[in-house]
Design an enzyme around this catalytic site. Structure first.
Site, PDB file in Angstrom:
ATOM      1  N   HIS A  93       0.797  -1.233  -0.114  1.00  0.00           N
ATOM      2  CA  HIS A  93       0.056   0.007  -0.031  1.00  0.00           C
ATOM      3  C   HIS A  93       0.923   1.144   0.150  1.00  0.00           C
ATOM      4  O   HIS A  93       2.048   1.105   0.526  1.00  0.00           O
ATOM      5  CB  HIS A  93      -0.936  -0.092   1.084  1.00  0.00           C
TER       6      HIS A  93
ATOM      7  N   ASP B 276       2.212   1.608   3.364  1.00  0.00           N
ATOM      8  CA  ASP B 276       3.085   0.550   3.888  1.00  0.00           C
ATOM      9  C   ASP B 276       4.508   0.964   3.685  1.00  0.00           C
ATOM     10  O   ASP B 276       5.379   0.777   4.446  1.00  0.00           O
ATOM     11  CB  ASP B 276       2.898  -0.542   2.784  1.00  0.00           C
TER      12      ASP B 276
HETATM   13  C1  3MF Z   1      -9.282  -6.515   0.633  1.00  0.00           C
HETATM   14  C2  3MF Z   1      -8.109  -7.031  -0.046  1.00  0.00           C
HETATM   15  C3  3MF Z   1      -6.997  -5.849   0.227  1.00  0.00           C
HETATM   16  C4  3MF Z   1      -6.195  -5.889  -1.160  1.00  0.00           C
HETATM   17  C5  3MF Z   1      -5.165  -4.787  -0.869  1.00  0.00           C
HETATM   18  C6  3MF Z   1      -4.102  -4.632  -1.986  1.00  0.00           C
HETATM   19  C7  3MF Z   1      -6.298  -5.307   2.423  1.00  0.00           C
HETATM   20  O1  3MF Z   1     -10.267  -7.523   0.616  1.00  0.00           O
HETATM   21  O2  3MF Z   1      -7.880  -7.777  -0.568  1.00  0.00           O
HETATM   22  O3  3MF Z   1      -6.165  -6.204   1.284  1.00  0.00           O
HETATM   23  O4  3MF Z   1      -5.576  -6.892  -1.564  1.00  0.00           O
HETATM   24  O5  3MF Z   1      -5.498  -3.438  -0.392  1.00  0.00           O
HETATM   25  O6  3MF Z   1      -4.997  -4.383  -3.159  1.00  0.00           O
END
Ligand code: 3MF
Ligand code: MG
Length: 343
Positions: free
Chosen positions: A48, A51
């Site tokens: 992210h 992150d």
């Molecule tokens: C939510 C997700 C997310 C995405 C992430 C990257 C937090 O259901 O799957 O995980 O995978 O944001 O795109």
């Protein structure tokens, strides 16, 4: 030896807090996580925006890029690549009512700022992919937004990203619900239509997460196959899910083994990975797991994925052809069950 390269995100090792209770494990530092990921055999890290650059809202554009470059140095230290950057638009006070499709113009502008910064971060990390998990782009009160306007706003936002950087590729990670009730872009079919309607369809593709397909009542292998047929499956988040409830992010294959096998099989049959695509795992360890088990779901998912890869490699296409010719699908089905259940 697996034919695939695997990726994982730092959020896949977490403290265990859920909507009903607090953390059950200690926080592990980012560097410790990626060092362990490398030891486990992962090739790339998913990010992210925050992150890699925490507190980015309070930083200048130059400061954000400088911070991302430090993360790139850390990746280099462990010989890891960055797979993609995803703007985290669901946590921020500016995106309570959505990002790109929010009813507030200021919030839509904030979402674009985060998307542009995510592209800057991707460039600093040496990757050319952005993921849009459109968490809050949809409704919790149906009449609060128009589905037509929302769809158009989403396409406009994507066009702006494509114009901002001529090399960036966008993967839409579709999910039908949660945290919203009805998503603007719930399935890969929708993502492909958004791609076609964008200013550069060759740079807008999809990322399929197994659990998200199941939440839409669809078979993840078929969603994968659909996007592969369009030449636009650039990422996957393999995991599993027991039925149509909340998003469980269970280890790959633990609930629906045959479906997991068919996901692996369709990826292998269609050369997924040949253009550098990674198999991403988006799994969460159970809340009950103790500190020392923090990575067990990832170990298990990798192991299951590789075992299914072996099974798929042994699939007897001659026997399948014979069954298809004789229209004997009972025999074909039993063959698959024996392939899965015998050693
Ligand atoms: C939510 C997700 C997310 C995405 C992430 C990257 C937090 O259901 O799957 O995980 O995978 O944001 O795109
Ligand atoms: Mg995901």
């Amino acid at each position: 030896m697996s034919r695939f390269k695997y990726s994982v995100g730092p959020w896949n090792v977490h403290e265990g807090a859920d909507a009903y209770g607090p953390a059950t494990r200690e926080t592990i530092s980012f560097e410790e996580k990626i060092r362990t990921f490398k030891e486990m055999g992962f090739d790339a890290i998913q990010f992210h925006d925050d992150d890699s650059v925490p507190n980015m809202n309070n930083m200048t554009e130059a400061e954000i890029i400088a911070e991302a470059k430090k993360v790139k140095a850390l990746l280099d230290k462990y010989d890891l690549k960055a797979e993609f950057v995803a703007p985290r638009l669901w946590m921020d006070p500016h995106t309570v009512d959505g990002g790109f499709t929010s009813n507030s113009k200021d919030d839509r502008e904030f979402a674009m700022w985060r998307a542009y910064r995510s592209i800057d971060i991707a460039n600093a990390l040496g990757c050319d992919k952005l993921v849009l998990w459109l968490a809050r782009e949809g409704t919790i009160c149906y009449e609060s937004k128009s589905p037509v306007t929302s769809t158009k706003l989403l396409i406009e936002a994507i066009n702006n990203m494509l114009a901002y950087d001529k090399n960036i590729k966008i993967m839409i990670e579709t999910k039908p619900n949660e945290p919203v009730d009805r998503s603007v872009c719930p399935t890969l079919g929708h993502a492909m239509a958004i791609s076609a309607a964008s200013n550069d369809p060759s740079r807008v593709g999809g990322l399929l997460e197994s659990a998200h397909a199941m939440l839409a009542g669809l078979d993840p292998a078929s969603e994968i196959g659909f996007a592969l047929a369009m030449g636009k499956l650039w990422g996957v988040h393999l995991n599993d899910q027991n039925g149509m409830k909340f998003d469980q992010d269970k280890s790959f294959g633990v609930e629906n083994l045959r479906t997991a096998f068919n996901q692996m099989k369709v990826l292998m049959e269609n050369g997924f990975g040949d253009n550098g695509e990674y198999i991403g795992l988006d799994v969460k360890v159970m809340r009950t797991e103790k500190q020392e088990g923090s990575y067990k779901h990832l170990e298990n998912s990798l192991k299951i994925a590789k075992m299914l890869e072996e099974k798929a490699a042994r699939f007897d296409y001659d026997f399948q052809e014979k069954c298809v010719k004789e229209r004997d699908y009972e025999a074909l089905e039993m063959y698959v069950m024996e392939l899965l259940m015998k050693g």
